[in-house]
Design an enzyme around this catalytic site. Sequence first.
Site, PDB file in Angstrom:
ATOM      1  N   ASP A 201       0.902  -1.136   0.000  1.00 32.98           N
ATOM      2  CA  ASP A 201       0.000   0.000   0.000  1.00 32.98           C
ATOM      3  C   ASP A 201       0.942   1.186   0.000  1.00 32.98           C
ATOM      4  O   ASP A 201       1.594   1.456   1.009  1.00 32.98           O
ATOM      5  CB  ASP A 201      -0.885   0.016   1.251  1.00 32.98           C
ATOM      6  CG  ASP A 201      -1.896   1.144   1.174  1.00 32.98           C
ATOM      7  OD1 ASP A 201      -1.477   2.289   0.919  1.00 32.98           O
ATOM      8  OD2 ASP A 201      -3.094   0.892   1.357  1.00 32.98           O
ATOM      9  N   HIS A 202       1.054   1.883  -1.122  1.00 31.32           N
ATOM     10  CA  HIS A 202       2.154   2.852  -1.221  1.00 31.32           C
ATOM     11  C   HIS A 202       2.019   3.994  -0.216  1.00 31.32           C
ATOM     12  O   HIS A 202       2.984   4.684   0.064  1.00 31.32           O
ATOM     13  CB  HIS A 202       2.319   3.371  -2.658  1.00 31.32           C
ATOM     14  CG  HIS A 202       1.338   4.434  -3.031  1.00 31.32           C
ATOM     15  ND1 HIS A 202       0.068   4.154  -3.464  1.00 31.32           N
ATOM     16  CD2 HIS A 202       1.432   5.781  -3.035  1.00 31.32           C
ATOM     17  CE1 HIS A 202      -0.567   5.284  -3.708  1.00 31.32           C
ATOM     18  NE2 HIS A 202       0.237   6.293  -3.456  1.00 31.32           N
ATOM     19  N   HIS A 264      -5.883   2.829   1.158  1.00 31.27           N
ATOM     20  CA  HIS A 264      -5.166   3.990   1.697  1.00 31.27           C
ATOM     21  C   HIS A 264      -5.876   4.647   2.885  1.00 31.27           C
ATOM     22  O   HIS A 264      -5.276   4.910   3.920  1.00 31.27           O
ATOM     23  CB  HIS A 264      -4.966   5.039   0.607  1.00 31.27           C
ATOM     24  CG  HIS A 264      -4.337   4.496  -0.643  1.00 31.27           C
ATOM     25  ND1 HIS A 264      -3.367   3.517  -0.620  1.00 31.27           N
ATOM     26  CD2 HIS A 264      -4.524   4.802  -1.951  1.00 31.27           C
ATOM     27  CE1 HIS A 264      -2.992   3.250  -1.870  1.00 31.27           C
ATOM     28  NE2 HIS A 264      -3.683   4.000  -2.685  1.00 31.27           N
TER      29      HIS A 264
HETATM   30  C1  BG6 Z   1      -3.513   5.123  -6.137  1.00 30.92           C
HETATM   31  C2  BG6 Z   1      -4.853   5.287  -6.805  1.00 30.92           C
HETATM   32  O1  BG6 Z   1      -3.477   3.958  -5.387  1.00 30.92           O
HETATM   33  O2  BG6 Z   1      -3.286   6.235  -5.281  1.00 30.92           O
HETATM   34  C3  BG6 Z   1      -4.888   6.579  -7.597  1.00 30.92           C
HETATM   35  O3  BG6 Z   1      -5.102   4.196  -7.678  1.00 30.92           O
HETATM   36  C4  BG6 Z   1      -4.528   7.744  -6.713  1.00 30.92           C
HETATM   37  O4  BG6 Z   1      -6.167   6.773  -8.183  1.00 30.92           O
HETATM   38  C5  BG6 Z   1      -3.235   7.483  -5.955  1.00 30.92           C
HETATM   39  O5  BG6 Z   1      -4.383   8.881  -7.530  1.00 30.92           O
HETATM   40  C6  BG6 Z   1      -2.983   8.557  -4.915  1.00 30.92           C
HETATM   41  O6  BG6 Z   1      -1.698   8.402  -4.418  1.00 30.92           O
HETATM   42  P1  BG6 Z   1      -0.799   9.661  -4.048  1.00 30.92           P
HETATM   43  O7  BG6 Z   1       0.458   9.070  -3.518  1.00 30.92           O
HETATM   44  O8  BG6 Z   1      -0.614  10.443  -5.322  1.00 30.92           O
HETATM   45  O9  BG6 Z   1      -1.571  10.424  -3.039  1.00 30.92           O
END
Ligand code: BG6
Length: 512
Positions: A201-202, A264
Amino acid sequence: MTPKRQAARARRVPPAPPCVMVIFGAGGDLAKRLLAPALCNLAQAGRLDGGFKVLGVDHNAKDDAAFAAGLGAFLRELAAEGDGASGPTKVAATAWKWLEERLFYQAGDFEDPATYSALAARLAALGGQGGGNALSYLAVAPRFFGDIVERLAGAGLTREPRRGFRRVVIEKPFGTDLASAQALNARLGKCLEERQIYRIDHFLGKETVRNILVTRFANGVFEPLWNRLHIDHVQITAAETVGVEGRGGYYDRAGALRDMVPNHLFQLLAMTAMETPNAFEAEAVRAEKARVVEAVQLQSSSEALANSVRGQYRAGQVQGHEVADYRREPRVAAHSRTETYVALKVTIDNWRWAGVPFYLRTGKALAARDTSVAIRFKRAPGRLFGAFTGSPAANTLILQIQPHEGVSLAFEAKRPGPEVELAPVRMDFRYADYFAAAPATGYETLLYDAMIGDATQFAGAREIEFAWRAVEPFLQAWEDGGRVHGYAAGAAGPRQADDLMARDGRAWRSIG
Ligand code: BG6
């Protein structure tokens, strides 16, 4: 700390053990845009061993040299484009040169057993005797996750050699509902031990997300107040200015809830609401996160409808740029009812949180980029001030994840002058004021952790399943009814989301 001392400290972190990182989907966007720059940044920081290698796997026929040349050209283009929403795009030339010499490629179809026998031979050659360590990264469409892992297992590539590891990193989305997440966990579980599975989960790679636990548990001032006696409610926001960015095909099937909430937003919820783990290690942290997500109250269909608002962006302007109606985005159905915005109210049924609502919202094409957790404390009694100035405003602690990373506390002060007049002020901590930021995509720590075998910042099977279980009532209720409200691109979301708060006598923080 001076940048020099920080660099010295960074250098003390030892390089990860040597391994072959097998990237499935090596020609795809994720591999090129995020993984390759992250590997360069890790190399630059001295976190990769000299024996590190990448073995790219994808269906296009090309050799090692063509793979390296293509990736190099892509990274140069990326750097020329300038920094995007996902962070700095320029990688150090020395780091790229270091990585370039360690790039290998294996052409093959993910569903063809021949790919895996070729892979086994390649790994044996690259990894040396015993095959060494291998980290497989599935940067592929989710429909391939189960198949690839089963085929890896079929080719003996998930069996760990006596002195070496076999780990698999699974990208998101992890399932599309509870049943599919359970089915995927079950499939993975037949081929791998839980300790070999790294579910990405990044958000967990973001420094400010990791800082939530430090803010809460390393400071005597917050944790004693972190409960229903002192907290009125919590707002978790992930507002984006971008639209669907050419991902209409995926997004129109997924929608904002599936795309952002069980992963997230629930990770942010879990870190904000969990009990203190006994150690900063995977089992302890994941167990506490799973426990609190399990305690999220399941809503009936009518509750879910009443406690959710869906929106979809219409044409408008986001920060001066024209944005087309969502339904005119490529590969989006002309009459799509998919939400690009969602706001939810959930509650957690335990002693710490009973009666404290958690309001979650996320959306695309909004007025500003703002990812944050806001803890709204209970208001101070107003009698003392009422005669002069009206009641004091409630204090808010804001954990700002992006774009202005930091923590701030909004509180009341006395406006200078003869009267006792209250004025809202803020104590602000900004990361940039204290720490020199190394270039990062957010994947560096996650990749390094997977290589050293630390799964603390990866999602566990149970927390993912509990999160799906908690959001499923919303998905089901929407199948049977409820409206998707239009909002102009560049707004803060649909008006009905404000009503959701107003009904409880509360209001959203303004975004940005
Ligand atoms: C991704 C989603 O997991 O997270 C995207 O699929 C989203 O739709 C993105 O834009 C948001 O990540 P960050 O790091 O740009 O806030």
